[in-house]
Design a protein around this motif. Sequence first.
Motif, PDB file in Angstrom:
ATOM      1  N   CYS A  33      61.695 134.292  36.182  1.00 58.23           N
ATOM      2  CA  CYS A  33      61.996 135.733  36.240  1.00 58.23           C
ATOM      3  C   CYS A  33      62.549 136.229  34.902  1.00 58.23           C
ATOM      4  CB  CYS A  33      62.962 136.036  37.383  1.00 58.23           C
ATOM      5  SG  CYS A  33      62.226 135.777  39.011  1.00 58.23           S
ATOM      6  N   GLY A  34      63.362 135.421  34.264  1.00 61.42           N
ATOM      7  CA  GLY A  34      63.876 135.773  32.943  1.00 61.42           C
ATOM      8  C   GLY A  34      62.761 135.859  31.916  1.00 61.42           C
ATOM      9  N   PHE A  35      61.824 134.933  31.971  1.00 63.79           N
ATOM     10  CA  PHE A  35      60.691 134.966  31.042  1.00 63.79           C
ATOM     11  C   PHE A  35      59.851 136.220  31.260  1.00 63.79           C
ATOM     12  CE2 PHE A  35      61.003 130.125  31.317  1.00 63.79           C
ATOM     13  CZ  PHE A  35      61.766 130.034  30.167  1.00 63.79           C
ATOM     14  N   TYR A  46      49.654 135.977  38.671  1.00 63.81           N
ATOM     15  CA  TYR A  46      49.417 134.578  39.029  1.00 63.81           C
ATOM     16  C   TYR A  46      50.465 133.709  38.351  1.00 63.81           C
ATOM     17  CZ  TYR A  46      44.710 136.079  40.309  1.00 63.81           C
ATOM     18  OH  TYR A  46      43.658 136.710  40.873  1.00 63.81           O
ATOM     19  N   ILE A  47      50.906 132.711  39.064  1.00 60.07           N
ATOM     20  CA  ILE A  47      51.682 131.635  38.462  1.00 60.07           C
ATOM     21  C   ILE A  47      50.950 130.354  38.825  1.00 60.07           C
ATOM     22  CG2 ILE A  47      53.829 130.320  38.513  1.00 60.07           C
ATOM     23  CD1 ILE A  47      55.304 132.945  38.901  1.00 60.07           C
ATOM     24  N   ILE A  48      50.613 129.589  37.802  1.00 53.80           N
ATOM     25  CA  ILE A  48      49.876 128.342  37.990  1.00 53.80           C
ATOM     26  C   ILE A  48      50.795 127.208  37.569  1.00 53.80           C
ATOM     27  CG2 ILE A  48      47.827 127.024  37.335  1.00 53.80           C
ATOM     28  CD1 ILE A  48      46.533 129.809  36.700  1.00 53.80           C
ATOM     29  N   SER A  49      50.943 126.224  38.446  1.00 51.36           N
ATOM     30  CA  SER A  49      51.906 125.158  38.214  1.00 51.36           C
ATOM     31  C   SER A  49      51.313 123.791  38.509  1.00 51.36           C
ATOM     32  CB  SER A  49      53.130 125.371  39.116  1.00 51.36           C
ATOM     33  OG  SER A  49      53.977 124.249  39.074  1.00 51.36           O
ATOM     34  N   GLY A  50      51.696 122.842  37.697  1.00 54.73           N
ATOM     35  CA  GLY A  50      51.352 121.453  37.948  1.00 54.73           C
ATOM     36  C   GLY A  50      52.598 120.613  38.162  1.00 54.73           C
ATOM     37  N   LEU A  51      53.716 121.288  38.476  1.00 54.77           N
ATOM     38  CA  LEU A  51      54.968 120.552  38.688  1.00 54.77           C
ATOM     39  C   LEU A  51      54.840 119.614  39.888  1.00 54.77           C
ATOM     40  CD1 LEU A  51      57.550 123.394  38.083  1.00 54.77           C
ATOM     41  CD2 LEU A  51      57.065 121.439  36.604  1.00 54.77           C
ATOM     42  N   ALA A  71      59.155 136.141  41.373  1.00 51.74           N
ATOM     43  CA  ALA A  71      58.291 136.414  40.229  1.00 51.74           C
ATOM     44  C   ALA A  71      56.910 136.926  40.629  1.00 51.74           C
ATOM     45  CB  ALA A  71      58.147 135.159  39.368  1.00 51.74           C
ATOM     46  N   ILE A  72      56.355 136.441  41.742  1.00 59.49           N
ATOM     47  CA  ILE A  72      55.009 136.905  42.119  1.00 59.49           C
ATOM     48  C   ILE A  72      55.051 138.185  42.942  1.00 59.49           C
ATOM     49  CG2 ILE A  72      53.954 134.619  41.985  1.00 59.49           C
ATOM     50  CD1 ILE A  72      53.885 134.601  45.082  1.00 59.49           C
ATOM     51  N   GLY A  73      56.203 138.519  43.503  1.00 60.17           N
ATOM     52  CA  GLY A  73      56.294 139.737  44.297  1.00 60.17           C
ATOM     53  C   GLY A  73      55.332 139.712  45.475  1.00 60.17           C
ATOM     54  N   ILE A  74      55.009 140.880  45.962  1.00 59.55           N
ATOM     55  CA  ILE A  74      54.174 140.998  47.163  1.00 59.55           C
ATOM     56  C   ILE A  74      52.703 140.689  46.896  1.00 59.55           C
ATOM     57  CG2 ILE A  74      53.314 142.629  48.901  1.00 59.55           C
ATOM     58  CD1 ILE A  74      56.064 143.983  48.752  1.00 59.55           C
ATOM     59  N   GLU A  75      52.209 141.052  45.734  1.00 59.67           N
ATOM     60  CA  GLU A  75      50.778 140.941  45.449  1.00 59.67           C
ATOM     61  C   GLU A  75      50.365 139.668  44.720  1.00 59.67           C
ATOM     62  OE1 GLU A  75      48.540 143.125  46.607  1.00 59.67           O
ATOM     63  OE2 GLU A  75      50.191 144.219  47.536  1.00 59.67           O
ATOM     64  N   GLY A  76      51.297 138.970  44.076  1.00 56.29           N
ATOM     65  CA  GLY A  76      50.945 137.832  43.237  1.00 56.29           C
ATOM     66  C   GLY A  76      50.517 136.604  44.019  1.00 56.29           C
ATOM     67  N   HIS A 114      46.618 127.495  47.094  1.00 55.76           N
ATOM     68  CA  HIS A 114      46.710 128.917  46.748  1.00 55.76           C
ATOM     69  C   HIS A 114      47.655 129.547  47.755  1.00 55.76           C
ATOM     70  CE1 HIS A 114      42.926 129.007  44.249  1.00 55.76           C
ATOM     71  NE2 HIS A 114      42.885 127.811  44.814  1.00 55.76           N
ATOM     72  N   MET A 115      48.733 130.163  47.253  1.00 53.75           N
ATOM     73  CA  MET A 115      49.767 130.665  48.149  1.00 53.75           C
ATOM     74  C   MET A 115      50.172 132.089  47.790  1.00 53.75           C
ATOM     75  SD  MET A 115      52.107 127.230  48.291  1.00 53.75           S
ATOM     76  CE  MET A 115      51.860 126.772  46.590  1.00 53.75           C
ATOM     77  N   LYS A 116      50.615 132.796  48.816  1.00 54.07           N
ATOM     78  CA  LYS A 116      51.160 134.144  48.655  1.00 54.07           C
ATOM     79  C   LYS A 116      52.539 134.179  49.294  1.00 54.07           C
ATOM     80  CE  LYS A 116      48.800 137.801  48.639  1.00 54.07           C
ATOM     81  NZ  LYS A 116      48.243 138.591  47.588  1.00 54.07           N
ATOM     82  N   LEU A 117      53.265 135.212  48.928  1.00 57.83           N
ATOM     83  CA  LEU A 117      54.594 135.401  49.492  1.00 57.83           C
ATOM     84  C   LEU A 117      54.496 135.507  51.009  1.00 57.83           C
ATOM     85  CD1 LEU A 117      57.466 135.796  48.371  1.00 57.83           C
ATOM     86  CD2 LEU A 117      57.072 138.236  48.523  1.00 57.83           C
ATOM     87  N   LYS A 118      55.465 134.964  51.710  1.00 57.25           N
ATOM     88  CA  LYS A 118      55.489 135.088  53.172  1.00 57.25           C
ATOM     89  C   LYS A 118      55.526 136.556  53.557  1.00 57.25           C
ATOM     90  CE  LYS A 118      57.147 130.936  55.200  1.00 57.25           C
ATOM     91  NZ  LYS A 118      55.978 130.814  56.012  1.00 57.25           N
TER      92      LYS A 118
END
Length: 131
Positions: A33-35, A46-51, A71-76, A114-118
Amino acid sequence: MIEQNDRFYEVLRKQFYGMPGVVLIHGDAANVCGFLREQGFRHADYIISGLPFTSLPQQVSRRILSQTQKAIGIEGIFITFQYTLLRKTFLEHYFNIQKIVRVWRNLPPAYVLHMKLKCCRRKQTSANSAV
């Protein structure tokens, strides 16, 4: 491990240098969120992660996933690849999994989620109100 991550970041930086709409950040995922704020964005599309959530301490994963929700909010969309689905239920505490694809061409084979906010979150939170 850090040296390997630095090399990977440099490869990505060269590949995507100057590409409109692409911002690469090399930093702590728990500060996403800071970034976003630093770049002038409220949310990421989009946030793409390989963590490796399976091997990260649960407290670290919680912090990262909580920030990713904001960070992704409702639509991300949050996309991650994992080599196991052991943390699938854990991820479902934070997101609705829209799709899981098994990628056999990857060695070892990986799952791409692939995920969206609950949907139960009524009020949109922004990166500006996070932290």
